[in-house]
Design a protein around this motif. Structure first.
Motif, PDB file in Angstrom:
ATOM      1  N   LEU A   1      35.006 -33.592   2.511  1.00 36.44           N
ATOM      2  CA  LEU A   1      35.624 -34.887   2.749  1.00 36.44           C
ATOM      3  C   LEU A   1      34.873 -35.665   3.820  1.00 36.44           C
ATOM      4  O   LEU A   1      34.588 -36.860   3.649  1.00 36.44           O
ATOM      5  CB  LEU A   1      37.080 -34.696   3.182  1.00 36.44           C
ATOM      6  CG  LEU A   1      37.810 -35.963   3.666  1.00 36.44           C
ATOM      7  CD1 LEU A   1      37.855 -37.017   2.576  1.00 36.44           C
ATOM      8  CD2 LEU A   1      39.209 -35.619   4.160  1.00 36.44           C
ATOM      9  N   SER A   2      34.528 -35.006   4.916  1.00 32.16           N
ATOM     10  CA  SER A   2      33.852 -35.706   6.015  1.00 32.16           C
ATOM     11  C   SER A   2      32.494 -36.243   5.575  1.00 32.16           C
ATOM     12  O   SER A   2      32.113 -37.367   5.934  1.00 32.16           O
ATOM     13  CB  SER A   2      33.692 -34.771   7.216  1.00 32.16           C
ATOM     14  OG  SER A   2      32.814 -33.693   6.924  1.00 32.16           O
ATOM     15  N   ALA A   3      31.764 -35.452   4.777  1.00 32.32           N
ATOM     16  CA  ALA A   3      30.454 -35.907   4.303  1.00 32.32           C
ATOM     17  C   ALA A   3      30.594 -37.143   3.427  1.00 32.32           C
ATOM     18  O   ALA A   3      29.807 -38.097   3.539  1.00 32.32           O
ATOM     19  CB  ALA A   3      29.758 -34.785   3.533  1.00 32.32           C
ATOM     20  N   LYS A   4      31.594 -37.132   2.558  1.00 28.85           N
ATOM     21  CA  LYS A   4      31.805 -38.286   1.680  1.00 28.85           C
ATOM     22  C   LYS A   4      32.159 -39.532   2.493  1.00 28.85           C
ATOM     23  O   LYS A   4      31.693 -40.637   2.201  1.00 28.85           O
ATOM     24  CB  LYS A   4      32.910 -37.985   0.669  1.00 28.85           C
ATOM     25  CG  LYS A   4      33.056 -39.058  -0.399  1.00 28.85           C
ATOM     26  CD  LYS A   4      33.910 -38.590  -1.552  1.00 28.85           C
ATOM     27  CE  LYS A   4      33.978 -39.646  -2.653  1.00 28.85           C
ATOM     28  NZ  LYS A   4      32.643 -39.960  -3.208  1.00 28.85           N
TER      29      LYS A   4
ATOM     30  N   VAL B   1      23.030 -35.530   6.514  1.00 27.51           N
ATOM     31  CA  VAL B   1      24.463 -35.302   6.375  1.00 27.51           C
ATOM     32  C   VAL B   1      24.672 -34.113   5.440  1.00 27.51           C
ATOM     33  O   VAL B   1      24.309 -34.178   4.261  1.00 27.51           O
ATOM     34  CB  VAL B   1      25.192 -36.545   5.818  1.00 27.51           C
ATOM     35  CG1 VAL B   1      26.685 -36.255   5.654  1.00 27.51           C
ATOM     36  CG2 VAL B   1      24.995 -37.745   6.737  1.00 27.51           C
ATOM     37  N   GLU B   2      25.228 -33.033   5.986  1.00 28.50           N
ATOM     38  CA  GLU B   2      25.466 -31.802   5.231  1.00 28.50           C
ATOM     39  C   GLU B   2      24.220 -31.403   4.437  1.00 28.50           C
ATOM     40  O   GLU B   2      24.271 -31.161   3.236  1.00 28.50           O
ATOM     41  CB  GLU B   2      26.668 -31.962   4.303  1.00 28.50           C
ATOM     42  CG  GLU B   2      27.998 -32.077   5.004  1.00 28.50           C
ATOM     43  CD  GLU B   2      28.399 -30.836   5.788  1.00 28.50           C
ATOM     44  OE1 GLU B   2      27.830 -29.760   5.521  1.00 28.50           O
ATOM     45  OE2 GLU B   2      29.273 -30.945   6.665  1.00 28.50           O
ATOM     46  N   GLU B   3      23.125 -31.316   5.128  1.00 27.30           N
ATOM     47  CA  GLU B   3      21.859 -30.966   4.469  1.00 27.30           C
ATOM     48  C   GLU B   3      21.428 -29.555   4.857  1.00 27.30           C
ATOM     49  O   GLU B   3      21.325 -29.225   6.036  1.00 27.30           O
ATOM     50  CB  GLU B   3      20.766 -31.961   4.827  1.00 27.30           C
ATOM     51  CG  GLU B   3      19.441 -31.641   4.151  1.00 27.30           C
ATOM     52  CD  GLU B   3      18.445 -32.783   4.186  1.00 27.30           C
ATOM     53  OE1 GLU B   3      17.239 -32.519   4.110  1.00 27.30           O
ATOM     54  OE2 GLU B   3      18.870 -33.947   4.296  1.00 27.30           O
ATOM     55  N   THR B   4      21.176 -28.748   3.844  1.00 32.40           N
ATOM     56  CA  THR B   4      20.688 -27.390   4.074  1.00 32.40           C
ATOM     57  C   THR B   4      19.168 -27.421   4.190  1.00 32.40           C
ATOM     58  O   THR B   4      18.477 -27.908   3.298  1.00 32.40           O
ATOM     59  CB  THR B   4      21.106 -26.454   2.935  1.00 32.40           C
ATOM     60  OG1 THR B   4      22.535 -26.390   2.882  1.00 32.40           O
ATOM     61  CG2 THR B   4      20.566 -25.043   3.165  1.00 32.40           C
ATOM     62  N   ILE B   5      18.664 -26.888   5.286  1.00 30.55           N
ATOM     63  CA  ILE B   5      17.224 -26.837   5.540  1.00 30.55           C
ATOM     64  C   ILE B   5      16.762 -25.389   5.421  1.00 30.55           C
ATOM     65  O   ILE B   5      17.304 -24.504   6.074  1.00 30.55           O
ATOM     66  CB  ILE B   5      16.878 -27.381   6.937  1.00 30.55           C
ATOM     67  CG1 ILE B   5      17.402 -28.807   7.110  1.00 30.55           C
ATOM     68  CG2 ILE B   5      15.370 -27.334   7.171  1.00 30.55           C
ATOM     69  CD1 ILE B   5      17.230 -29.348   8.525  1.00 30.55           C
ATOM     70  N   HIS B   6      15.769 -25.160   4.598  1.00 28.44           N
ATOM     71  CA  HIS B   6      15.198 -23.827   4.422  1.00 28.44           C
ATOM     72  C   HIS B   6      13.697 -23.932   4.637  1.00 28.44           C
ATOM     73  O   HIS B   6      13.026 -24.708   3.952  1.00 28.44           O
ATOM     74  CB  HIS B   6      15.503 -23.293   3.021  1.00 28.44           C
ATOM     75  CG  HIS B   6      15.062 -21.882   2.808  1.00 28.44           C
ATOM     76  ND1 HIS B   6      14.859 -21.336   1.549  1.00 28.44           N
ATOM     77  CD2 HIS B   6      14.778 -20.889   3.695  1.00 28.44           C
ATOM     78  CE1 HIS B   6      14.488 -20.076   1.675  1.00 28.44           C
ATOM     79  NE2 HIS B   6      14.424 -19.774   2.962  1.00 28.44           N
ATOM     80  N   LEU B   7      13.179 -23.164   5.593  1.00 25.19           N
ATOM     81  CA  LEU B   7      11.763 -23.242   5.927  1.00 25.19           C
ATOM     82  C   LEU B   7      11.112 -21.863   5.754  1.00 25.19           C
ATOM     83  O   LEU B   7      10.746 -21.196   6.729  1.00 25.19           O
ATOM     84  CB  LEU B   7      11.585 -23.741   7.370  1.00 25.19           C
ATOM     85  CG  LEU B   7      12.196 -25.119   7.675  1.00 25.19           C
ATOM     86  CD1 LEU B   7      12.044 -25.457   9.151  1.00 25.19           C
ATOM     87  CD2 LEU B   7      11.548 -26.199   6.813  1.00 25.19           C
TER      88      LEU B   7
END
Length: 314
Positions: free
Chosen positions: A53-56, A110-116
């Motif tokens: 909800l918060s991301a939207k 915003v609500e982003e998954t980072i994979h390095l």
């Protein structure tokens, strides 16, 4: 749907495995043997729905109250047992305030998954809200929907992990001045109250990089290099709260067995020093009991027959 991190050395568990190597090593063994039992609490599920909800709201520039009655991951906004729009509004307001600092070429997550994986295969985390402003610095805000345990921002490993991810995601940012401002904050209105300011800790880009390169990555490399584990690899504390192997932890198991084996008459015979030593193990015993109750409930709901357990409608 938010892409949640699922790395055994991810940011959400950093506070735990940085302190307790055994929790990761045992978890890894269970995963390899296909013996891990994934149990997500109702609180975690509501938290995920609240993040949705918060991301939207942040992305669409809307208020949580506009969604009253709508469902997110099975939880209704504004209904009993559902998502509290007042709490979410506190977080959304903070994100909107920070967004006013963003210039046309600045970076917002915003609500982003980072994979390095090029840095480490398990270096992965989901940033609730992140902003890099060339004029103002780097800002991260993490939303905690829980009300049971307050989380402080100062020196928080999870926030530092996410900040390190953010910086390493953008090579040009890594080359910025070491004095670049980094603002790390936790918004937890259900614990601190909806009228309280977010808990914010100010540090620098240099500190984030030093922590990531000197503490985080060496620990990650050390853990994945270990072939097994020993009892001394386990450390108990508040970081045990979301540990995936609590019932197999030798520290918690020993504490529980110590309490279970004592009678009231025996306890009354203890000296003050002996009583103090026994009393010091009470939190570990409680942690084991809570994990035992959670797993038992989860299995019984799934249809398992456990004679000593009983499901009660609520």
């Amino acid at each position: 749907m938010i892409d949640l991190e699922h790395s055994p050395l991810g940011g959400s568990g950093a506070n735990r495995w940085l302190k307790c190597a055994g929790s990761f090593l045992k978890h890894r063994e269970n995963l390899k043997n296909d013996a891990h039992e994934e149990i997500e609490s109702e609180y975690a599920q509501i938290g995920t729905a609240s993040h949705e909800l918060s991301a939207k709201c942040v992305i669409d520039q809307r208020e949580p109250f506009e969604f009253i009655g709508e469902e997110f991951d099975g939880y209704k906004v504004g209904f009993e047992g559902g998502i509290d729009p007042d709490a979410v509004a506190v977080y959304v307001e903070e994100c909107v305030r920070l967004s006013t600092l963003a210039g046309p070429n600045d970076s917002v997550l915003v609500e982003e998954t980072i994979h390095l994986p090029e840095i480490h295969p398990l270096l992965k985390g989901t940033v609730d809200y992140g902003l890099y402003s060339k004029a103002h610095g780097l800002f991260l805000r993490d939303y905690k929907n829980g009300e049971g345990i307050g989380v402080s921002a100062t020196g928080n490993p999870q926030l530092l992990y996410y900040a390190f991810l953010f910086v390493m995601k953008f090579p040009w940012l890594k080359a910025s001045s070491a004095d670049t401002r980094v603002s790390l904050g936790i918004v937890q209105p259900n614990f601190y109250g909806i009228f309280e300011e977010p808990d914010v800790w100010e540090t620098t880009l240099g500190h984030v990089l030093d922590w990531g390169n000197d503490i985080l990555l060496p620990k990650m490399h050390y853990l994945v290099s270990q072939k097994g584990y020993a009892s001394q690899d386990f450390r108990s504390g508040e970081h045990c709260q979301f540990c995936p192997v609590m019932l197999e932890c030798p520290v918690l198991t020993k504490a529980f067995e110590t309490y279970a084996d004592q009678s009231e008459d025996f306890i009354e015979m203890l000296t003050d020093q002996e009583l103090s030593e026994l009393y010091a193990k009470r939190e570990d015993a409680r942690r084991f009991m809570k994990a035992l109750e959670t797993v038992t409930f989860h299995r019984m709901v799934g249809g398992a027959e456990i004679p000593s357990g009983k499901l009660v409608a609520k």
